[in-house]
Write a protein that holds these residues in place. Sequence first.
Motif, PDB file in Angstrom:
ATOM      1  N   ARG A 150      -2.704   7.143 -10.727  1.00 35.18           N
ATOM      2  CA  ARG A 150      -2.561   5.739 -10.334  1.00 35.18           C
ATOM      3  C   ARG A 150      -2.826   5.581  -8.837  1.00 35.18           C
ATOM      4  NH1 ARG A 150       1.409   5.365 -14.565  1.00 35.18           N
ATOM      5  NH2 ARG A 150       3.029   6.261 -13.236  1.00 35.18           N
ATOM      6  N   PHE A 151      -2.327   6.523  -8.046  1.00 34.44           N
ATOM      7  CA  PHE A 151      -2.569   6.457  -6.603  1.00 34.44           C
ATOM      8  C   PHE A 151      -4.060   6.557  -6.292  1.00 34.44           C
ATOM      9  CE2 PHE A 151      -3.567   9.587  -3.219  1.00 34.44           C
ATOM     10  CZ  PHE A 151      -3.514   8.720  -2.133  1.00 34.44           C
ATOM     11  N   LEU A 152      -4.760   7.490  -6.942  1.00 37.44           N
ATOM     12  CA  LEU A 152      -6.188   7.657  -6.675  1.00 37.44           C
ATOM     13  C   LEU A 152      -6.965   6.399  -7.022  1.00 37.44           C
ATOM     14  CD1 LEU A 152      -6.764  11.307  -7.974  1.00 37.44           C
ATOM     15  CD2 LEU A 152      -6.698  10.540  -5.599  1.00 37.44           C
ATOM     16  N   ARG A 153      -6.692   5.844  -8.195  1.00 39.44           N
ATOM     17  CA  ARG A 153      -7.427   4.643  -8.606  1.00 39.44           C
ATOM     18  C   ARG A 153      -7.111   3.465  -7.683  1.00 39.44           C
ATOM     19  NH1 ARG A 153      -6.102   6.869 -13.838  1.00 39.44           N
ATOM     20  NH2 ARG A 153      -4.151   5.685 -13.874  1.00 39.44           N
ATOM     21  N   ALA A 154      -5.835   3.314  -7.333  1.00 40.59           N
ATOM     22  CA  ALA A 154      -5.454   2.202  -6.462  1.00 40.59           C
ATOM     23  C   ALA A 154      -6.053   2.359  -5.073  1.00 40.59           C
ATOM     24  CB  ALA A 154      -3.933   2.104  -6.375  1.00 40.59           C
ATOM     25  N   THR A 155      -6.104   3.589  -4.565  1.00 39.67           N
ATOM     26  CA  THR A 155      -6.670   3.820  -3.233  1.00 39.67           C
ATOM     27  C   THR A 155      -8.156   3.487  -3.208  1.00 39.67           C
ATOM     28  OG1 THR A 155      -5.041   5.536  -2.755  1.00 39.67           O
ATOM     29  CG2 THR A 155      -7.057   5.539  -1.440  1.00 39.67           C
ATOM     30  N   VAL A 156      -8.864   3.921  -4.252  1.00 40.93           N
ATOM     31  CA  VAL A 156     -10.292   3.595  -4.331  1.00 40.93           C
ATOM     32  C   VAL A 156     -10.493   2.084  -4.375  1.00 40.93           C
ATOM     33  CG1 VAL A 156     -12.338   3.723  -5.807  1.00 40.93           C
ATOM     34  CG2 VAL A 156     -10.986   5.778  -5.357  1.00 40.93           C
ATOM     35  N   GLY A 157      -9.639   1.386  -5.126  1.00 39.24           N
ATOM     36  CA  GLY A 157      -9.752  -0.064  -5.199  1.00 39.24           C
ATOM     37  C   GLY A 157      -9.508  -0.730  -3.855  1.00 39.24           C
ATOM     38  N   LEU A 177      -1.119 -14.251  -2.406  1.00 35.82           N
ATOM     39  CA  LEU A 177      -1.043 -12.790  -2.401  1.00 35.82           C
ATOM     40  C   LEU A 177       0.387 -12.284  -2.260  1.00 35.82           C
ATOM     41  CD1 LEU A 177      -4.181 -11.862  -0.252  1.00 35.82           C
ATOM     42  CD2 LEU A 177      -3.908 -11.689  -2.728  1.00 35.82           C
ATOM     43  N   LEU A 178       1.197 -12.942  -1.421  1.00 33.45           N
ATOM     44  CA  LEU A 178       2.594 -12.510  -1.303  1.00 33.45           C
ATOM     45  C   LEU A 178       3.349 -12.718  -2.609  1.00 33.45           C
ATOM     46  CD1 LEU A 178       3.489 -13.821   2.271  1.00 33.45           C
ATOM     47  CD2 LEU A 178       3.369 -11.439   1.547  1.00 33.45           C
ATOM     48  N   ALA A 179       3.111 -13.866  -3.256  1.00 30.24           N
ATOM     49  CA  ALA A 179       3.753 -14.111  -4.560  1.00 30.24           C
ATOM     50  C   ALA A 179       3.250 -13.109  -5.596  1.00 30.24           C
ATOM     51  CB  ALA A 179       3.477 -15.546  -5.005  1.00 30.24           C
ATOM     52  N   SER A 180       1.929 -12.862  -5.604  1.00 27.57           N
ATOM     53  CA  SER A 180       1.360 -11.905  -6.559  1.00 27.57           C
ATOM     54  C   SER A 180       1.870 -10.495  -6.281  1.00 27.57           C
ATOM     55  CB  SER A 180      -0.162 -11.941  -6.482  1.00 27.57           C
ATOM     56  OG  SER A 180      -0.665 -13.233  -6.746  1.00 27.57           O
ATOM     57  N   GLY A 181       1.931 -10.129  -4.996  1.00 25.65           N
ATOM     58  CA  GLY A 181       2.415  -8.798  -4.654  1.00 25.65           C
ATOM     59  C   GLY A 181       3.843  -8.568  -5.099  1.00 25.65           C
ATOM     60  N   SER A 182       4.685  -9.579  -4.943  1.00 25.55           N
ATOM     61  CA  SER A 182       6.071  -9.470  -5.407  1.00 25.55           C
ATOM     62  C   SER A 182       6.118  -9.306  -6.920  1.00 25.55           C
ATOM     63  CB  SER A 182       6.846 -10.710  -4.967  1.00 25.55           C
ATOM     64  OG  SER A 182       8.200 -10.613  -5.335  1.00 25.55           O
ATOM     65  N   PHE A 183       5.253 -10.055  -7.619  1.00 29.82           N
ATOM     66  CA  PHE A 183       5.192  -9.982  -9.081  1.00 29.82           C
ATOM     67  C   PHE A 183       4.691  -8.615  -9.537  1.00 29.82           C
ATOM     68  CE2 PHE A 183       2.773 -10.971 -13.044  1.00 29.82           C
ATOM     69  CZ  PHE A 183       3.859 -11.277 -13.848  1.00 29.82           C
ATOM     70  N   PHE A 184       3.611  -8.124  -8.929  1.00 27.66           N
ATOM     71  CA  PHE A 184       3.056  -6.826  -9.313  1.00 27.66           C
ATOM     72  C   PHE A 184       4.025  -5.688  -9.005  1.00 27.66           C
ATOM     73  CE2 PHE A 184      -1.306  -8.853  -8.489  1.00 27.66           C
ATOM     74  CZ  PHE A 184      -1.431  -9.217  -9.826  1.00 27.66           C
ATOM     75  N   LEU A 231       0.822  -1.210   0.000  1.00 29.43           N
ATOM     76  CA  LEU A 231       0.000   0.000   0.000  1.00 29.43           C
ATOM     77  C   LEU A 231       0.856   1.260   0.000  1.00 29.43           C
ATOM     78  CD1 LEU A 231      -2.789  -1.103   2.512  1.00 29.43           C
ATOM     79  CD2 LEU A 231      -3.068  -0.697   0.070  1.00 29.43           C
ATOM     80  N   PHE A 232       1.945   1.252   0.767  1.00 23.32           N
ATOM     81  CA  PHE A 232       2.819   2.428   0.817  1.00 23.32           C
ATOM     82  C   PHE A 232       3.534   2.632  -0.521  1.00 23.32           C
ATOM     83  CE2 PHE A 232       3.413   1.935   5.697  1.00 23.32           C
ATOM     84  CZ  PHE A 232       2.107   2.350   5.875  1.00 23.32           C
ATOM     85  N   LEU A 276      -2.598  -1.747 -14.754  1.00 18.83           N
ATOM     86  CA  LEU A 276      -3.333  -2.819 -14.085  1.00 18.83           C
ATOM     87  C   LEU A 276      -2.508  -3.412 -12.946  1.00 18.83           C
ATOM     88  CD1 LEU A 276      -5.900  -4.545 -14.044  1.00 18.83           C
ATOM     89  CD2 LEU A 276      -4.770  -6.127 -15.624  1.00 18.83           C
ATOM     90  N   SER A 277      -1.198  -3.548 -13.127  1.00 19.81           N
ATOM     91  CA  SER A 277      -0.335  -4.091 -12.082  1.00 19.81           C
ATOM     92  C   SER A 277      -0.317  -3.177 -10.863  1.00 19.81           C
ATOM     93  CB  SER A 277       1.088  -4.282 -12.616  1.00 19.81           C
ATOM     94  OG  SER A 277       1.107  -5.212 -13.684  1.00 19.81           O
ATOM     95  N   HIS A 278      -0.297  -1.864 -11.111  1.00 22.08           N
ATOM     96  CA  HIS A 278      -0.320  -0.920  -9.989  1.00 22.08           C
ATOM     97  C   HIS A 278      -1.625  -1.049  -9.208  1.00 22.08           C
ATOM     98  CE1 HIS A 278      -0.231   2.864  -7.765  1.00 22.08           C
ATOM     99  NE2 HIS A 278       1.054   2.951  -8.044  1.00 22.08           N
ATOM    100  N   PHE A 279      -2.740  -1.126  -9.935  1.00 17.94           N
ATOM    101  CA  PHE A 279      -4.046  -1.249  -9.293  1.00 17.94           C
ATOM    102  C   PHE A 279      -4.153  -2.561  -8.521  1.00 17.94           C
ATOM    103  CE2 PHE A 279      -8.547  -2.445  -9.342  1.00 17.94           C
ATOM    104  CZ  PHE A 279      -9.125  -1.304  -8.787  1.00 17.94           C
ATOM    105  N   LEU A 280      -3.749  -3.669  -9.144  1.00 17.14           N
ATOM    106  CA  LEU A 280      -3.842  -4.970  -8.486  1.00 17.14           C
ATOM    107  C   LEU A 280      -2.863  -5.082  -7.315  1.00 17.14           C
ATOM    108  CD1 LEU A 280      -4.208  -7.364 -11.563  1.00 17.14           C
ATOM    109  CD2 LEU A 280      -5.983  -6.575  -9.993  1.00 17.14           C
ATOM    110  N   GLY A 281      -1.734  -4.387  -7.415  1.00 17.21           N
ATOM    111  CA  GLY A 281      -0.781  -4.417  -6.303  1.00 17.21           C
ATOM    112  C   GLY A 281      -1.377  -3.821  -5.031  1.00 17.21           C
TER     113      GLY A 281
END
Length: 851
Positions: free
Chosen positions: A491-498, A401-408, A342-343, A368-373
């Motif tokens: 990107r931050f706004l969209r990711a935060t809303v998600g 999720l940890l594997a996906s987060g590392s990938f994203f 998140l940070f 999409l990777s930023h949003f999914l991350g």
Amino acid sequence: MRRTIPLRILPPLLSLLLFGGALWILHRALHEIHYRDILHHLHALPPRQIAAALGLTVLSYLIMTGYDWLAIRYVRHPLAPRKVILTSFISYAFSNTIGLSLLTAGSIRYRLYSAWGLSTEEIARVLSFTVVTFWLGVGTAGGAVFVTQPLALPSQLHLPFLSVRLLGLVFLVLVAAYLAATHVRTRPFAVGGWQFSLPRPVLAWSQILVGAIDWILAGSVLYALLPAGAHLSFVHFLGIFLLAQVVALISHVPGGIGVFESMILLSLPQLHLDALAGSLMMYRAVYYLLPLTGASLLLGGLEFFRQRALAGRIVKGLARLGGTLVPQLMAASTLAGGAVLLFSGAMPGHPGRLHWLHGMLPMPVMELSHFLGSLTGAGLLLVAWGLLRRLDAAYLLAVILLASGSFFSLLRGVDYEAAIVLGLMLLALLPCRHAFYRRSSLLSEPLSRKWTMLILLVMGCAIWLGFFTHKHVAYSRDLWWHFAISGDAPRFLRATVGAVSLLLFYATAHLLKPVRFAGPSPHPAGSDQARAVIVASPQTRANLALLGDKSLLFDPTGTAFIMYAIEGRSWVALGDPIGPQAEHQELIWRFRELCEQAESWPVFYEVGHDTLYLYLDLGLTLLKLGEEARVPLAGFSLEGKARSGLRYSHRKAEKEGSSFELVEAADVAALLPELRQISDGWLIGKKTKEKGFSLGFFHPEYLQTNPVALVRHGGRIVAFANVWLGAEREETSIDLMRFLPDAPNGTMDYLFISLILWAKQQGYGWFNLGMAPLAGLANRPHAPLWHRAGSLLYQHGEHFYNFKGLRTYKEKFDPVWEPRYLASPGGLALPRIMTNLATLISGGARGMVGK
């Protein structure tokens, strides 16, 4: 009717308000600072400063082991140094980062020290000793600096009436009073049934020394990271550091995050705030996150070696103990992993990396990777709670999720730093599959208030960080649909809303989920279902569910249940769950969840020693209640010198005209009027009243569910007992035993002997004689206080209950004695739980004070 806010939710609300105030102060203090300037100073920190901070951190954590080392000396329980060091490091790595020290460090110490032989009382004394040492260190170091240095609270706090020098004087007076008390007071203090003795003066001086050095080293870590040219004396800085830590501790914000940073920034306006903010970020990473990661990898490595059988005796022993801590540490590291995602999603990407990545990947993939991350980060915050509750689904999701987060992290901006951190957390989690055994849904686990507060704090930090780093960007509606390499703010706004939407969706799903709440009233509809489970159970105690005075909590398959009753805030389950052992773990956890929904205490009364690990996993305290007598029937006989007394009693009763008879359950109804007269006569003769819960009482429907053993004398029934028959002929027992006042002497001996002989002839393995309360409790100098008090009552409490006589009577049958325990919350709740339990068994407060 107006509803008032429960007092127990006020501390979390206050912490959230203080956290919000700290973020507002940070925003005001840094309103002219650009985020890239902070990153520039963070990256520009000289390697020698970082190395110095790392070395001081190692020294600080080594000194922290002195807290536990002195505490072990205080309770006078010998323990190997490696065990003390392991316990101290893991507990402080956890509590320093997450906060909530009583919940985190306290539970870790309890699990490790109890496994290494310390009693509940000794662990409570260790915890209190370490807390006192901690505050003695604050009082000594802070008091000395506050008095000698001209410090003042920042003017932005608008607290002119508070004096730092006066606070220092108060600290020093309290420390001096403690030292004086250790020289003068020799008698122990009594608090809530526990006795605490002050340490010897030498130990007290050691507490002050260790605590003060620890705080000085902690301050030295941040001092080593200050910007070059700060021109600030260490003593003056130490005063500012300690003042910020005291304010952070008082705020009860987990880890003091935000509060500590605000105080440092406001107290050092002469420094470049962007450089100071970079130093604070590095301090968090070095002093908090690195030790937490190390502790997680340590436990993960121990679990790996345990499974591969590649370690020696020490590592194997530590791995077995580490298994009890895996859920807590993996939950903490997973929560930290969510925060990292998140940070990093809130901060701008590195321009060079973004342009390089854009040459290899299309823009939609990066967006999409930023949003999914960020969605993955929010998901990790929720999954971490499931890990704490030992859910198997949470383990699988955490791995994904940890594997996906590392990938994203790599796809959204080549953020290899975050990818490495998440990868290390994944490596620590992978070998720990066995620790997450509960087959339950994440939606079935309601979040606790403290964990909800942690999620809100992390999410609040991420949102504040995003708005701070993008404050130079003018807001417009078109910003939401702006897609570009330099579009960090959109990107931050969209990711935060998600991320916020995911958390709101989870909260809504919880709110709309039907509440499964087992009420306090027994429901007759469950009796037929319970009867099927009871008939298939080898445990004869299962028949107590047919009394109708207890509620039944069934597992989803309907093949197992917990019988319980409610008194005050105590939900008391009788014994271990009834039914297949594979269903016990999840059923116990579900019972605890119901207690949490009702804001009550889960209590398990008379549980066996083979299942204690289930209750330790719930974080409950164990107290030995006594021992249960079970007679092995295969070798039972009245022949031989050892059984001459039993043989004589049996033959004498038969010569005098007594006879034994077993009446089948279907034929009991015709005998009920005569049995009622015997029961009433017995109650009058004993000057007592019917009990309940863990003991049967005269209930016509209940008596007709099982056979009844009779003793006749001259053709008249003079004694009876209902007989419990276990499945697979595992054991048999009796519950309700009544006889006439004019029955011949030795009638009950004759009933017991005849029934045991009948059970052996029928092929049963055991005859259960029931429990002898307080039997087997040791009265030794180092025994727990509960054991010593129980032993004294057992020895000298014959006026209240025939403790010794009951044990002596059952010894005639040469039984095997098996311990029985109470599993419940400890601390100050324990006296109230004991009172509730006694009231429940005695049939009310009046029965509790009767015979």
